[in-house]
Motif scaffolding. Structure first.
Motif, mmCIF file in Angstrom:
data_model
loop_
_atom_site.group_PDB
_atom_site.id
_atom_site.type_symbol
_atom_site.label_atom_id
_atom_site.label_comp_id
_atom_site.label_asym_id
_atom_site.label_seq_id
_atom_site.Cartn_x
_atom_site.Cartn_y
_atom_site.Cartn_z
ATOM 1 N N ARG A 1 23.572 41.921 69.001
ATOM 2 C CA ARG A 1 22.279 41.799 70.003
ATOM 3 C C ARG A 1 21.051 42.614 69.319
ATOM 4 N N LYS B 1 14.213 36.598 71.973
ATOM 5 C CA LYS B 1 13.465 37.234 73.169
ATOM 6 C C LYS B 1 12.339 37.148 72.742
ATOM 7 N N THR C 1 21.501 36.675 63.491
ATOM 8 C CA THR C 1 21.968 37.036 64.722
ATOM 9 C C THR C 1 23.402 36.831 65.131
#
Length: 452
Positions: free
Chosen positions: A430, A414, A354
């Protein structure tokens, strides 16, 4: 139908003959159009019981001595009725508890319960929880059911002050952010608790095939371990599930055969119907409960009305540190997506992924929990996708995001519900979340091809 009476009641064969076959309505008690054949005279006044939601109307019932109160082994009764028909189970429930039992009607296929009760020829009561957020089609069904069966549904409403406080402090749609339990507690669980405090038993439309995570082992009759009945205390309320062993298709065949009114939302792809903001249509092939609280884990898809279905399993399972065998022992070795084409990412590995703003290769990663039935259902397609993408320049990975990793996954990755599928492009920090619940190989492949 046998009529149970106390020894102080005299039986007369002429009482009912003077009263003709006429439909009478008291609250939601339906009196048969034909006389019983024998009448009841009592040396004591006729007793009256109020409906569970009415303060100023009364429901006539037989004297309290006529209600069976002896202790019973309900595990044994459930075993004896395991292969009984829904009609037989419903008849047994109504016979046993009389006016102290009521059908919980949610406005979906629960109307089958009302039809079965009607077919027994016995009086019955029906109540429903009006959360204030139901679909218009559900209210229209309520009206159609009342007219068809000549009853009055006993509606229970949430406390206005509690609803006002929740909405003012957290907004109208807070459940999308922090889960549906708080809203359901105010709008459904507490009103239900008030309703059940006036009963000794209730009848639900739960089926074993409705939710693989929570309802697969429900019996046809059980002691309710969550709510209390009129006598108070543990064991004071009995829950009957007459259609527990029926399949969804069997219920619908019954409804069509009997020409029973149903919610018009069913024809629009809605199967399991609750409040409007928390219910949506499902796609062909999806499980019916995927249309309820779709943003949450499969294991959490109970609103609290049937909280007892969620087992308090071994700590290893609750913490997501291992699956559980049928006998309840943890199986820490059980896992999903076990193939050389799927890379198992650690917490450090997913964090590094990430942080990268530029990657040498794009990644497709599934956030999963081994115990999740929806993750299990997509295992074959995800492994097949990994095989197709082998050597294509796209890395395929998995990250176990339950237990101790769940909070991290919710805030940083998420995670909404299991499984969540993310695509990490080459030139973007992202990840992109796969938005569909179609998890076949072709659909997943189209998602990857559109982004790489």
């Amino acid at each position: 139908m046998a009529l149970a009476v106390s020894s102080s009641i005299a039986i007369s064969t002429s009482t009912f003959q003077s009263s003709q076959s006429k439909l009478s309505q008291f609250g939601s008690i339906r009196v048969l159009k034909k006389p019983f054949g024998v009448g009841v005279k009592s040396s004591q006044p006729r007793s009256f019981v109020k409906p569970i939601n009415a303060r100023d109307s009364v429901v006539p019932t037989t004297p309290s001595e006529a209600i069976e109160t002896k202790e019973e082994d309900y595990e044994l009764l459930a075993y004896q009725l395991e292969n009984a028909s829904p009609l037989e189970i419903m008849d047994r429930a109504l016979e046993k508890f009389g006016n102290d039992i009521a059908i919980a009607f949610s406005g979906a296929e629960d109307v089958a319960l009302i039809e079965y009760a009607y077919l027994t020829g016995r009086p019955f009561r029906v109540f429903s929880l009006d959360t204030g957020r139901l679909n218009p089609e559900t209210y229209r069904l309520f009206d159609a059911v009342e007219k068809k069966y000549g009853i009055r549904i006993e509606y229970m409403f949430p406390d206005a002050v509690e609803v006002q406080a929740l909405v003012r402090s957290k907004g109208l749609f807070s459940f999308y952010e922090d889960g549906h339990q708080e809203c359901c507690r105010v709008r459904k669980v507490r009103p239900l608790r008030r309703a059940l405090k006036g009963l000794r038993a209730w009848i639900t439309g739960q089926r074993k095939d409705q939710s693989p995570g929570t309802r697969s082992e429900i019996p046809v009759v059980q002691v309710d371990t969550v709510f209390e009945g009129i006598d108070g205390g543990t064991g004071s309320l009995i829950k009957w599930n007459p259609v527990a062993n029926m399949k969804g298709n069997d219920v619908w065949n019954f409804l069509r055969t009997m020409n029973v009114p149903v919610n018009s939302l069913h024809s629009q792809g809605y199967i399991s119907i609750g409040c409007e903001p928390c219910t949506r249509a499902v796609l062909p092939g999806q499980h019916e409960r995927e249309g309820r609280w779709w943003w949450e884990d499969a294991k959490a898809k109970e609103c609290g009305l049937h909280k007892g279905n969620i087992k308090q399993e071994d700590d290893a399972h609750l913490n997501g540190n291992g699956a559980v065998h049928a006998n309840g022992t943890p199986d820490v070795g059980a896992d999903l997506f076990n193939t050389q084409n799927v890379v198992s990412l650690s917490r450090t590995g997913i964090e590094n992924l990430t942080r990268l703003e530029t990657r040498k290769k794009p990644w497709l990663v599934v956030l999963y929990a081994p115990w999740c039935p929806y993750c299990q259902d997509m295992e074959e397609s995800y492994v097949g996708l990994a095989e197709k993408l082998a050597g294509s320049g796209v890395n395929v990975g998995k990250f176990r995001a339950d237990g101790e990793q769940k909070e991290f996954a919710k805030h940083e990755l998420k995670l909404g519900s299991f499984p969540t599928i993310l695509f990490f492009p080459e030139h973007s920090s992202r990840p992109i979340k796969y938005p569909s619940e179609k998890r076949d190989v072709d659909s997943l492949m189209a998602f990857v091809n559109a982004l790489r």
